[in-house]
Motif scaffolding. Structure first.
Motif: not given
Ligand SMILES: Nc1ncnc2c1ncn2[C@@H]1O[C@H](COP(=O)(O)OP(=O)(O)OP(=O)(O)O)[C@@H](O)[C@H]1O
Ligand SMILES: [Mg+2]
Lengths: 411, 251
Positions: A136-140
């Motif tokens: 997912g977007a911005s998932k670290i």
């Protein structure tokens, strides 16, 4: 279709899905490459293509404990996804097992692959299910996701397919381990497709530990959007024929691309790495470092292609391939292929091939280290640069253990 | 009487490739507790002697014997000779990129211990030993953990050799021009280190061009090696005499 190719896939059925039917049709117009083919000059497929192979969904439980190096892992046996052996949460990675109908709806699926390539076309025609991984977007993601590909049994063919989309500004690592359990004369034909979105960081650590009668061909198609960082490390420690085709299209500015390889052989292996970085736009950096340690009668092939397109200015592309031949019968074919159509470009490439330093061996021996162990220390040091780039302690430890198991190296 | 640690008799050796004779009937007997200095002109065969005794490839022993502690060592591999207690401090220490100094020493130490059927050293004891022994030659602890000799200055390389000697505690140590390249302070430190390692059960052979080292490490015997033989043996006053007169008067 040539008789050879026809014979090779005769035990395989194509699903009714349109995507796979079309791929099979395409395959009908293709043939196996020969050494007359520029990109197969040094690697003969004769032995592989003569094998009589078939599919086999193996239902056995397997003990994979010593190969599991991540909390989240998927297990694929002979090309079939084994959810019963896998363990993962869907919190970090969106994981799906999808057929080609569903995958065809994905904007990037199958787009980058060379439709004239026989192995990726074969994969498209015959894969069981695609492992689709979305980040997912911005998932670290702190921990990596591991995929364990197992060959089990004799004369088995596996067509495995992996699709990865790393979302904007995400950060993740995927580990791929190719292993075998009582397997001989088998073949894994693997395709990975990767879409690295804007500002995303993705690292792939690959370990290839096939049986010395098994072959493995991988095609890795990567697309990088702007400000992204992609890194792929390949470690090959065994296998009859292992061929990795890494194709990276750098389509956005300010990207970083890293490719590292460590290859260690001792018998009759042929390990062939063909990499291709296509710098389509300006202001990008690519780094490549492959190290081969070849023993026995093994053969190494390295072909590093870098293209800098006409308007892709301010590109730094570094390529290094260093090799150690441990025996008089081992050989390496190393070729850089730089095609530069822009003018503000820094490209460098270097290749060295040599033996271990005799003076260093003697020095270590005078300290009480036996010759064999001294050599192993030196070889370990030689590939150390690559091992450091894994940036994953567990993976590093795993490789060290495998080096000890397969090649008798001590740490 | 103390026991003989190294006994070289009538040693003849040549360069394998060229068949060129370098050592031409060399005799040397070293007993426990002794310090021997070997001096001699450039190209006389001093380093060759060290190489042949430690088992380097490329030399053929055509005659004579080398015994350590009463056992023939000429058939042993270099590492086996080290395991029997031989140490060589190189005139030109080799740089080995990527191999950490202390990691390889630990491997070496444990391999030696295994050979002697002793227990391996624990990580903790090993680190304590590294600290103690690097202090002995004033070797920066950071250097101890870097790649073997890589990027070390000339003097640091020589100190590293003595640090390794301290870690391995050999019975017979051959130090090949360990003094060259050392500044005056470093020379004093290294010499003090060697003196501390010296005891009645081991022996040191110093190959040197300079009498100065022998002010710090006092030899029991001084030998002159010329044209592949020991041509003269004396006590430490011989070194002073050589310093004054050179080697010509010996012929
Ligand atoms: N591997 C080799 N190949 C060819 N010649 C060699 C080799 N090793 C030694 N020699 C020759 O043997 C002779 C003795 O060399 P050696 O290094 O033992 O001298 P040395 O007494 O240590 O001199 P120095 O005081 O300069 O260190 C020299 O002539 C040298 O060139
Ligand atoms: Mg010398």
């Amino acid at each position: 279709m040539s008789d050879k190719l026809n014979n090779f896939i005769k035990n395989l059925d194509v699903s009714a899905a349109k995507f796979q039917q079309m791929a099979a049709e395409r395959l009908g117009n293709l043939d196996f490459p020969t050494t007359k083919d520029e990109y197969w000059k040094y690697t003969r497929l004769g032995k592989l293509t003569k094998l009589e192979l078939s599919k086999s969904a193996d239902p056995d439980r397997l003990n994979l404990t010593k190969h599991i190096i991540s909390n989240d892992y998927l297990v694929v046996v002979n090309g079939f996804i084994r959810e019963d052996l896998s363990q993962y949460s869907k919190l970090d990675f969106e994981i799906d097992f999808l057929g080609s109908d569903r995958m065809s709806e994905e904007a990037y699926f199958d787009k980058g692959l060379n439709k004239k390539d026989v192995f990726s076309s074969m994969n498209s025609a015959f894969f069981e299910k695609v492992i689709s991984i979305k980040i997912g977007a911005s998932k670290i993601n702190e921990g990596p996701l591991q995929i364990i590909y197992v060959s089990k049994g004799d004369h088995i063919i596996s067509n495995t397919r992996l699709y990865i989309e790393s979302g904007k500004s995400s950060q993740s690592e995927i580990i791929q381990t190719f292993i075998e359990k009582e397997s001989t004369n088998s073949f894994t034909n693997h395709v990975t497709e990767v879409y690295v979105s804007e500002n995303a960081h993705l690292r792939i650590n690959k370990a290839q530990l096939e049986d010395d009668t098994n072959s493995l061909i991988t095609t890795e198609q990567i697309h990088q959007e702007k400000n992204s960082v992609f890194k792929i490390n390949t470690v090959t420690l065994s296998g009859a024929l292992v061929r990795n085709n890494i194709n990276i299209a750098v389509a956005g500015q300010n990207c970083e691309t890293h490719m590292n390889g460590a290859i260690v052989t001792k018998n009759n292996e042929t390990i062939d790495n063909h990499t291709f970085v296509d710098h389509r736009v300006s202001n990008c950096v690519s780094h490549e470092n492959y190290k081969y340690v070849l023993g026995g009668k093994s053969t190494g092939v390295f072909n590093g292609r870098v293209v800098v397109q006409k308007d892709a200015q301010v590109i730094n592309a570094y390529q290094k391939n260093d090799n150690i031949l441990l025996s008089d019968f081992a050989k390496i074919n190393s070729k850089p292929e730089l095609e530069i159509y822009a003018d503000d470009v820094k490209c460098s490439h270097g290749s060295t091939t040599g033996q271990l330093d005799e003076d260093a061996i003697f020095y270590l021996q005078t300290r009480g280290i036996a010759e064999d162990n001294a050599k192993k220390l030196l070889v370990r040091a030689f590939v150390g640069e690559v091992i450091e780039s894994f940036e994953n302690e567990h993976f590093e430890k795993y490789i060290n253990t495998q080096l000890e198991l397969i090649h008798g190296w001590k740490n | 009487m103390s026991k003989t640690l190294l006994d070289i008799k009538n040693l003849h050796a040549e360069i394998e490739e060229e068949g060129k004779a370098i050592l031409k009937g060399l005799n040397l007997t070293v007993k426990a507790g002794e310090v021997h200095a070997i001096m001699g002109p450039n190209g006389a065969g001093k380093s060759t002697l060290a190489s042949v005794v430690s088992g380097k490839d490329g030399y053929e022993v055509t005659d004579g014997t080398v015994e350590m502690d009463g056992a023939d060592i000429l058939e042993l591999d270099p590492d086996e000779r080290a395991k029997e207690g031989l140490f060589l401090a190189f005139q030109y220490p080799v740089e080995i990129p990527g191999v950490s100094n202390i990691n390889f020493l630990r491997t070496a130490l444990n391999e030696i211990k295994e050979y002697r059927q002793e227990e391996p050293i624990s990580a903790k004891d090993f680190m304590a030993m590294v600290r103690e022994k690097s202090a002995l030659v004033d070797l920066d602890a950071k250097l101890a953990s870097r790649s073997v000799n890589e990027g070390f200055s000339g003097g640091e390389k020589k100190r590293n050799e003595i640090f390794q000697m301290a870690m391995l505690e050999p019975k017979v140590a051959i130090l090949d021009e360990t003094d060259s390249g050392l500044d005056i302070d470093a020379l004093r430190i290294v010499a003090a280190g060697v003196n501390k390692l010296k005891n009645e059960n081991n022996a040191v052979i110093l190959i040197t061009h300079y009498q100065r080292l022998l002010d710090y490490i006092v030899p029991d015997f001084v030998h002159v090696l010329a044209d592949g033989q020991i041509v003269k043996t004396g006590d430490k006053s011989l070194a002073l005499e050589l310093e004054e007169k050179g080697y010509d008067w010996l012929n």
